[in-house]
Design a protein around this motif. Structure first.
Motif, PDB file in Angstrom:
ATOM      1  N   THR A   6      51.956  39.739  31.132  1.00 44.00           N
ATOM      2  CA  THR A   6      51.458  40.698  30.151  1.00 44.00           C
ATOM      3  C   THR A   6      50.560  41.713  30.851  1.00 44.00           C
ATOM      4  O   THR A   6      50.127  41.503  31.992  1.00 44.00           O
ATOM      5  CB  THR A   6      50.641  39.986  29.051  1.00 44.00           C
ATOM      6  N   GLU A   7      50.263  42.800  30.154  1.00 42.18           N
ATOM      7  CA  GLU A   7      49.378  43.811  30.719  1.00 42.18           C
ATOM      8  C   GLU A   7      47.988  43.246  30.998  1.00 42.18           C
ATOM      9  O   GLU A   7      47.362  43.604  31.989  1.00 42.18           O
ATOM     10  CB  GLU A   7      49.274  45.022  29.788  1.00 42.18           C
ATOM     11  N   ASP A   8      47.510  42.361  30.120  1.00 42.58           N
ATOM     12  CA  ASP A   8      46.209  41.724  30.338  1.00 42.58           C
ATOM     13  C   ASP A   8      46.216  40.876  31.603  1.00 42.58           C
ATOM     14  O   ASP A   8      45.261  40.900  32.386  1.00 42.58           O
ATOM     15  CB  ASP A   8      45.810  40.848  29.147  1.00 42.58           C
ATOM     16  N   GLU A   9      47.288  40.128  31.807  1.00 38.62           N
ATOM     17  CA  GLU A   9      47.402  39.293  33.001  1.00 38.62           C
ATOM     18  C   GLU A   9      47.457  40.152  34.259  1.00 38.62           C
ATOM     19  O   GLU A   9      46.806  39.852  35.261  1.00 38.62           O
ATOM     20  CB  GLU A   9      48.632  38.394  32.914  1.00 38.62           C
ATOM     21  N   LEU A  10      48.237  41.233  34.195  1.00 36.07           N
ATOM     22  CA  LEU A  10      48.319  42.148  35.333  1.00 36.07           C
ATOM     23  C   LEU A  10      46.964  42.777  35.633  1.00 36.07           C
ATOM     24  O   LEU A  10      46.555  42.881  36.794  1.00 36.07           O
ATOM     25  CB  LEU A  10      49.360  43.239  35.065  1.00 36.07           C
ATOM     26  N   SER A  11      46.265  43.157  34.587  1.00 33.00           N
ATOM     27  CA  SER A  11      44.939  43.746  34.745  1.00 33.00           C
ATOM     28  C   SER A  11      43.969  42.752  35.378  1.00 33.00           C
ATOM     29  O   SER A  11      43.191  43.105  36.274  1.00 33.00           O
ATOM     30  CB  SER A  11      44.414  44.210  33.393  1.00 33.00           C
ATOM     31  N   ASN A  12      44.019  41.507  34.929  1.00 33.03           N
ATOM     32  CA  ASN A  12      43.153  40.473  35.495  1.00 33.03           C
ATOM     33  C   ASN A  12      43.461  40.220  36.968  1.00 33.03           C
ATOM     34  O   ASN A  12      42.547  40.020  37.775  1.00 33.03           O
ATOM     35  CB  ASN A  12      43.276  39.170  34.693  1.00 33.03           C
ATOM     36  N   ILE A  13      44.746  40.223  37.317  1.00 32.23           N
ATOM     37  CA  ILE A  13      45.142  40.025  38.714  1.00 32.23           C
ATOM     38  C   ILE A  13      44.631  41.182  39.564  1.00 32.23           C
ATOM     39  O   ILE A  13      44.083  40.978  40.648  1.00 32.23           O
ATOM     40  CB  ILE A  13      46.673  39.878  38.838  1.00 32.23           C
ATOM     41  N   ARG A  14      44.788  42.407  39.084  1.00 29.22           N
ATOM     42  CA  ARG A  14      44.308  43.578  39.842  1.00 29.22           C
ATOM     43  C   ARG A  14      42.790  43.533  40.032  1.00 29.22           C
ATOM     44  O   ARG A  14      42.282  43.839  41.114  1.00 29.22           O
ATOM     45  CB  ARG A  14      44.720  44.861  39.138  1.00 29.22           C
ATOM     46  N   LYS A  15      42.091  43.137  38.981  1.00 31.52           N
ATOM     47  CA  LYS A  15      40.629  43.038  39.062  1.00 31.52           C
ATOM     48  C   LYS A  15      40.230  41.979  40.091  1.00 31.52           C
ATOM     49  O   LYS A  15      39.355  42.211  40.923  1.00 31.52           O
ATOM     50  CB  LYS A  15      40.049  42.692  37.693  1.00 31.52           C
ATOM     51  N   ARG A  16      40.882  40.831  40.029  1.00 30.24           N
ATOM     52  CA  ARG A  16      40.575  39.750  40.979  1.00 30.24           C
ATOM     53  C   ARG A  16      40.907  40.177  42.398  1.00 30.24           C
ATOM     54  O   ARG A  16      40.173  39.850  43.338  1.00 30.24           O
ATOM     55  CB  ARG A  16      41.356  38.485  40.577  1.00 30.24           C
ATOM     56  N   LEU A  17      42.011  40.902  42.572  1.00 29.90           N
ATOM     57  CA  LEU A  17      42.374  41.408  43.893  1.00 29.90           C
ATOM     58  C   LEU A  17      41.274  42.303  44.459  1.00 29.90           C
ATOM     59  O   LEU A  17      40.914  42.189  45.630  1.00 29.90           O
ATOM     60  CB  LEU A  17      43.687  42.207  43.814  1.00 29.90           C
ATOM     61  N   THR A  18      40.750  43.179  43.627  1.00 33.07           N
ATOM     62  CA  THR A  18      39.675  44.070  44.056  1.00 33.07           C
ATOM     63  C   THR A  18      38.458  43.259  44.495  1.00 33.07           C
ATOM     64  O   THR A  18      37.876  43.528  45.553  1.00 33.07           O
ATOM     65  CB  THR A  18      39.286  45.038  42.928  1.00 33.07           C
ATOM     66  N   GLU A  19      38.101  42.249  43.717  1.00 33.82           N
ATOM     67  CA  GLU A  19      36.954  41.406  44.054  1.00 33.82           C
ATOM     68  C   GLU A  19      37.169  40.672  45.379  1.00 33.82           C
ATOM     69  O   GLU A  19      36.270  40.614  46.223  1.00 33.82           O
ATOM     70  CB  GLU A  19      36.706  40.379  42.946  1.00 33.82           C
ATOM     71  N   LEU A  20      38.369  40.126  45.564  1.00 32.16           N
ATOM     72  CA  LEU A  20      38.665  39.388  46.791  1.00 32.16           C
ATOM     73  C   LEU A  20      38.672  40.301  48.013  1.00 32.16           C
ATOM     74  O   LEU A  20      38.202  39.913  49.086  1.00 32.16           O
ATOM     75  CB  LEU A  20      40.002  38.662  46.662  1.00 32.16           C
ATOM     76  N   LYS A  21      39.202  41.509  47.855  1.00 33.88           N
ATOM     77  CA  LYS A  21      39.224  42.456  48.972  1.00 33.88           C
ATOM     78  C   LYS A  21      37.812  42.869  49.368  1.00 33.88           C
ATOM     79  O   LYS A  21      37.517  43.024  50.555  1.00 33.88           O
ATOM     80  CB  LYS A  21      40.074  43.673  48.622  1.00 33.88           C
TER      81      LYS A  21
END
Length: 72
Positions: A6-21
């Motif tokens: 879902t868009e929410d799941e994709l958004s959460n993954i992108r946010k987490r990616l930013t944090e991890l980077k």
């Protein structure tokens, strides 16, 4: 079999990616600083490098989750 996110799941993954980077980049800086200052705390450097590697693997898994499965 592919799972549609879902868009929410994709958004959460992108946010987490930013944090991890950001965390990965901070670890790079910390390791570089320890090496550059000659403060060779080998155990600390090894732990930081291990954590950095774990982050890199986690980042790769999340990035793969964002790539849709395309059947050729």
């Amino acid at each position: 079999m592919s799972v549609q996110l879902t868009e929410d799941e994709l958004s959460n993954i992108r946010k987490r990616l930013t944090e991890l980077k950001i965390e990965h980049r901070d670890l790079d800086d910390a390791i570089d600083h320890l090496v550059a200052t000659g403060t060779f705390e080998e155990l600390k450097i090894k732990r930081l490098k291990k954590r950095r590697l774990q982050l890199r693997d986690h980042i790769a898994r999340l990035e793969n989750a964002l790539i849709p499965d395309i059947l050729a």
